[in-house]
Design a protein around this motif. Structure first.
Motif, PDB file in Angstrom:
ATOM      1  N   GLN A 186     -21.137  32.719 -46.248  1.00  0.00           N
ATOM      2  CA  GLN A 186     -22.431  32.696 -46.856  1.00  0.00           C
ATOM      3  C   GLN A 186     -22.486  33.015 -48.327  1.00  0.00           C
ATOM      4  O   GLN A 186     -23.791  32.773 -48.874  1.00  0.00           O
ATOM      5  CB  GLN A 186     -23.213  34.025 -46.073  1.00  0.00           C
ATOM      6  CG  GLN A 186     -23.304  33.808 -44.580  1.00  0.00           C
ATOM      7  CD  GLN A 186     -24.383  32.532 -43.955  1.00  0.00           C
ATOM      8  OE1 GLN A 186     -25.473  32.635 -44.433  1.00  0.00           O
ATOM      9  NE2 GLN A 186     -23.944  31.774 -43.100  1.00  0.00           N
ATOM     10  N   GLN A 187     -21.571  33.630 -48.795  1.00  0.00           N
ATOM     11  CA  GLN A 187     -21.676  33.785 -50.254  1.00  0.00           C
ATOM     12  C   GLN A 187     -21.991  32.573 -51.127  1.00  0.00           C
ATOM     13  O   GLN A 187     -22.717  32.249 -52.103  1.00  0.00           O
ATOM     14  CB  GLN A 187     -20.411  34.416 -50.791  1.00  0.00           C
ATOM     15  CG  GLN A 187     -20.103  34.272 -52.332  1.00  0.00           C
ATOM     16  CD  GLN A 187     -19.029  35.028 -52.860  1.00  0.00           C
ATOM     17  OE1 GLN A 187     -18.021  35.003 -51.810  1.00  0.00           O
ATOM     18  NE2 GLN A 187     -18.876  35.008 -54.046  1.00  0.00           N
ATOM     19  N   ALA A 188     -21.364  31.154 -50.730  1.00  0.00           N
ATOM     20  CA  ALA A 188     -21.516  30.053 -51.445  1.00  0.00           C
ATOM     21  C   ALA A 188     -22.897  29.229 -51.122  1.00  0.00           C
ATOM     22  O   ALA A 188     -23.479  28.555 -51.814  1.00  0.00           O
ATOM     23  CB  ALA A 188     -20.598  28.937 -50.838  1.00  0.00           C
ATOM     24  N   LEU A 189     -23.578  30.056 -50.148  1.00  0.00           N
ATOM     25  CA  LEU A 189     -25.128  29.450 -49.884  1.00  0.00           C
ATOM     26  C   LEU A 189     -25.996  29.836 -50.928  1.00  0.00           C
ATOM     27  O   LEU A 189     -27.166  29.543 -51.181  1.00  0.00           O
ATOM     28  CB  LEU A 189     -25.583  29.934 -48.619  1.00  0.00           C
ATOM     29  CG  LEU A 189     -24.596  29.128 -47.304  1.00  0.00           C
ATOM     30  CD1 LEU A 189     -25.342  29.350 -46.005  1.00  0.00           C
ATOM     31  CD2 LEU A 189     -24.716  27.724 -47.733  1.00  0.00           C
ATOM     32  N   TYR A 190     -25.729  31.035 -51.569  1.00  0.00           N
ATOM     33  CA  TYR A 190     -26.904  31.726 -52.201  1.00  0.00           C
ATOM     34  C   TYR A 190     -26.196  31.971 -53.785  1.00  0.00           C
ATOM     35  O   TYR A 190     -25.449  32.597 -54.113  1.00  0.00           O
ATOM     36  CB  TYR A 190     -27.086  33.124 -51.996  1.00  0.00           C
ATOM     37  CG  TYR A 190     -27.962  33.036 -50.575  1.00  0.00           C
ATOM     38  CD1 TYR A 190     -29.105  32.756 -50.306  1.00  0.00           C
ATOM     39  CD2 TYR A 190     -27.196  32.865 -49.290  1.00  0.00           C
ATOM     40  CE1 TYR A 190     -29.906  32.549 -49.141  1.00  0.00           C
ATOM     41  CE2 TYR A 190     -27.806  32.776 -48.106  1.00  0.00           C
ATOM     42  CZ  TYR A 190     -29.000  32.842 -47.997  1.00  0.00           C
ATOM     43  OH  TYR A 190     -29.578  32.709 -46.813  1.00  0.00           O
ATOM     44  N   ASP A 191     -26.814  31.483 -54.767  1.00  0.00           N
ATOM     45  CA  ASP A 191     -26.487  31.524 -56.292  1.00  0.00           C
ATOM     46  C   ASP A 191     -27.565  32.276 -57.097  1.00  0.00           C
ATOM     47  O   ASP A 191     -28.753  31.782 -57.440  1.00  0.00           O
ATOM     48  CB  ASP A 191     -26.540  29.904 -56.566  1.00  0.00           C
ATOM     49  CG  ASP A 191     -25.802  29.722 -58.088  1.00  0.00           C
ATOM     50  OD1 ASP A 191     -25.772  31.007 -58.798  1.00  0.00           O
ATOM     51  OD2 ASP A 191     -25.696  28.653 -58.754  1.00  0.00           O
TER      52      ASP A 191
END
Length: 683
Positions: free
Chosen positions: A452-457
């Motif tokens: 999920q980290q990579a989905l939110y910038d």
């Protein structure tokens, strides 16, 4: 609308008994509604003090529509309740002794190489993560540049890694709570295990209401680990014991001698049930004060008085700090007139279909928390993932960073931590007997992993500027906390956003006046940028005082913006999303109380005669039907279930005909619930 006095102001009500839903509305209760009314009475929480309406903000929606600064002042005035409550703790030897004992136990645990674990759900989960990533880790990063760090490392190696803050559902839940998790006691035990918490570590289980199942599960699991040692497990909550005792899960903790209780009731919230405000402010401040006091005691063993002072520590006791909250509240309150211009500017942007961008570095955690808590409170889209086909969120939060991974590191000051399905899936599949909870938990788990980290910038980076740069008509804010250096990235963003036609403000909370270089550069921008600079008179090592003032002002601002958008009726959150059992109970009570408040008014009786009040079972049946209507009917798409239900029920009672969802949706879209209820206001 003081005549529509819906919620009990201070009385204690037992959970609603099951009642057969009447057919006068033409709504038959679904199986899920029947189950909730008959079997989920432990989640019918309208008797809690935190769920009552506060008289000082009772007519917020009308006040802020007429005068923004007046509305903000009414919100900030409720924080006086915190000052009074903390003064009461400072003056009560028994309650003060509990906090002093907590400080001593923290010092002992850190001295002996143990860890501290702060755990909460929703707002208190973000509180827990703020303690770690907004207070503790930033302090040690600042201290790393001090000459005394070598002495500290030699005596207590790895001290900066000894505090862990965890939210129910892991770091992905910082973006938005994961459905169903907070209603499952087992997840508290699993996350305790997942984080490697050992029997000699200290656990602080924090719940605003005092009844959150996941937090209670954490406290009980920690007590099972520690045995009879009550110094190890602490339960922090914001409701009086007497209103919690009707709830079996709360009684289990209150009556457990292995758990030390820290009750911190302050009263109703500025927005009914919105414990992100006064309840969380109280617990964050108290736990921050205790942690800072314990750290000072630990470091006093090896640092001189001057060295401690250089790090920001003073001789103020816990009691002194509790009494000092009054000054912090007053500092925030007097800023309301300056804050109003920003509130008006952001509300106007949303009214015109535009968006907002916040840029923060040291202020990133409190800013991020305030923004993400708007979604469940006011029924907004959560922050957009990078793969979103269209923008749903009204707002984005950025920090100067090269990419999303660096931005997460800037927020958390540690690696992102998701939930590993290998640990959580078998207990979820086999250990949750309630089918509705099991289904919700499994859906939540599918969105809780490390991926999920990579989905939110959250980065202010070329990629994000290309994707979602502030544009003409958008609003934005550069938010500074403490003694931040004048960063080139901040100036670059101000230049780009103002050149694009965005309406910006600069908002600073610091112990010192804003740097003259910042003011000079802001004055040179191509568009006027108002400066809101709030000076906090007290400085402390963890920058807790400044963080708390920033939190109170951000909470007031964001609530004011949403009230001006019609997302608040009186001081009730009628846009609430009924996504878990607690919120289903709150939504049911809001429907019941708004409808029955109208039925009691002279205006209704003059026009329609005396009408039998809506029952709890009727209100709940209508709510579950409204959930289905919103999900499946085009007419109801996007409308808050509570507001749709209130209009549908009142229109049905006017005409004596079954609920007409299409007509109710049309009426609600035409003017909103505030306007619909206006004829029943006191004259």
């Amino acid at each position: 609308m003081r005549s529509v006095s819906f919620l009990v102001m201070a009385g204690v009500l037992a959970p609603a008994a099951a009642q057969p839903a009447s057919n006068r509305l033409g709504v038959s209760p679904s199986a899920q509604s029947q189950d909730f009314v008959a079997n989920k009475q432990q989640f019918q929480l309208h008797s809690l003090l935190t769920e009552q309406r506060h008289p000082r903000s009772f007519d917020l929606s009308a006040r802020i529509a007429a005068h923004t600064a007046d509305g903000l002042s009414s919100l900030l005035a409720v924080d006086e309740d915190i000052a009074k409550a903390l003064q009461g703790v400072a003056d009560d030897p028994a309650r003060l002794a509990a906090l002093e004992a907590a400080s001593r136990e923290i010092t002992r645990a850190l001295r002996e190489g143990h860890r501290l674990y702060f755990y909460g759900t929703g707002s208190t989960g973000r509180l827990a993560e703020t303690i770690e990533s907004g207070l503790w880790r930033p302090f040690w990063q600042r201290t790393a540049t001090s000459p005394v760090m070598a002495k500290i490392d030699a005596r207590y190696p790895g001290l900066g890694e000894r505090v862990r803050g965890e939210i129910t559902g892991g770091d992905r839940a910082l973006i938005a709570s994961l459905e169903g998790f907070e209603d499952i006691p087992e997840i508290g035990r699993l996350q305790l295990q997942d984080n490697g918490i050992q029997p000699h570590d200290l656990v602080f289980a924090v719940t605003e209401g005092g009844e959150t199942s996941a937090v209670i599960g954490t406290a009980l699991a920690a007590a099972d680990q520690a045995g009879a040692d009550a110094r190890r497990t602490w339960f922090v909550y914001n409701n009086p014991d007497e209103v919690l005792r009707p709830f079996e899960r709360s009684r289990r903790v209150l009556d457990d001698a292995r758990i030390t209780k820290i009750p911190l009731p302050t009263g109703p919230q500025a927005i009914t049930g919105s414990t992100r405000m006064q309840a969380t402010t109280t617990s964050l401040y108290v736990l921050g004060v205790v942690l800072e006091d314990a750290t000072r005691a630990l470091l006093r063993e090896l640092l001189t008085t001057d060295e401690l002072a250089a790090l920001g520590f003073s001789d103020a006791s816990i009691a002194d700090r509790l009494r000092g909250f009054t000054t912090l509240q007053q500092t925030a309150a007097v800023a309301a007139p300056k804050l109003a211009a920003w509130t008006d500017r952001e509300a106007a942007s949303y009214a015109n279909g535009r968006r907002a961008t916040y840029l923060a570095t040291r202020a990133l955690m409190p800013v991020f928390v305030d923004v993400t808590e708007r979604a469940p409170t006011f029924r907004l889209g959560p922050l957009d993932p990078v793969n979103a086909s269209e923008r749903r969120s009204w707002i984005q939060v950025w920090t100067p960073a090269a990419d999303g991974a660096q931005a997460w590191q800037a927020l958390l000051h540690r690696p992102f931590h998701g939930l590993d399905k290998a640990l959580y899936l078998p207990p979820f599949e086999n250990g949750i007997p309630d089918p509705y909870l099991r289904e919700a938990a499994l859906r939540g788990l599918s969105n809780a992993g490390d991926e999920q980290q990579a989905l939110y910038d959250l980065s202010y980076s070329p990629a994000n500027m290309q994707r979602n740069a502030p544009a003409a008509g958008d609003s934005g804010a550069l938010i500074l906390l403490g003694d931040e250096a004048h960063q080139h990235a901040n100036q670059q963003w101000l230049d780009a956003a103002t050149a694009a036609g965005a309406e910006l403000v600069l908002f600073s909370v610091s112990a010192r006046p804003l740097d003259s270089d910042v003011l000079r550069d802001v004055a040179a921008l191509p568009r006027p940028v108002p400066v809101i600079a709030v000076t906090v008179p007290q400085r402390d090592a963890f920058e807790l005082n400044q963080t708390i003032v920033l939190k109170m002002l951000l909470n007031a601002h964001s609530t004011g913006v949403m009230a001006k958008q019609g997302r608040v009726v009186g001081n009730t959150m009628t846009s609430v999303q009924p996504g878990n059992l607690k919120l289903i109970g709150r939504a049911t009570w809001l429907i019941l109380s708004h409808v029955n408040g109208v039925l009691e008014t002279p205006a209704w009786r003059d026009a329609h005669g005396t009408t039998a009040p809506l029952s709890y079972a009727e209100a709940n049946a209508v709510l579950f039907e409204a959930i289905e209507q919103r999900r499946n009917a085009a007419d109801a798409s996007g409308l808050p279930e509570v507001e749709l239900s209130v209009v549908a029920v009142l229109e049905a009672l006017k005409t004596g005909t079954p609920v007409d969802w299409t007509a109710a949706a049309t009426t609600l879209r035409a003017g909103g619930l505030n306007r619909y209820l206006a004829p029943y206001a006191a004259r």
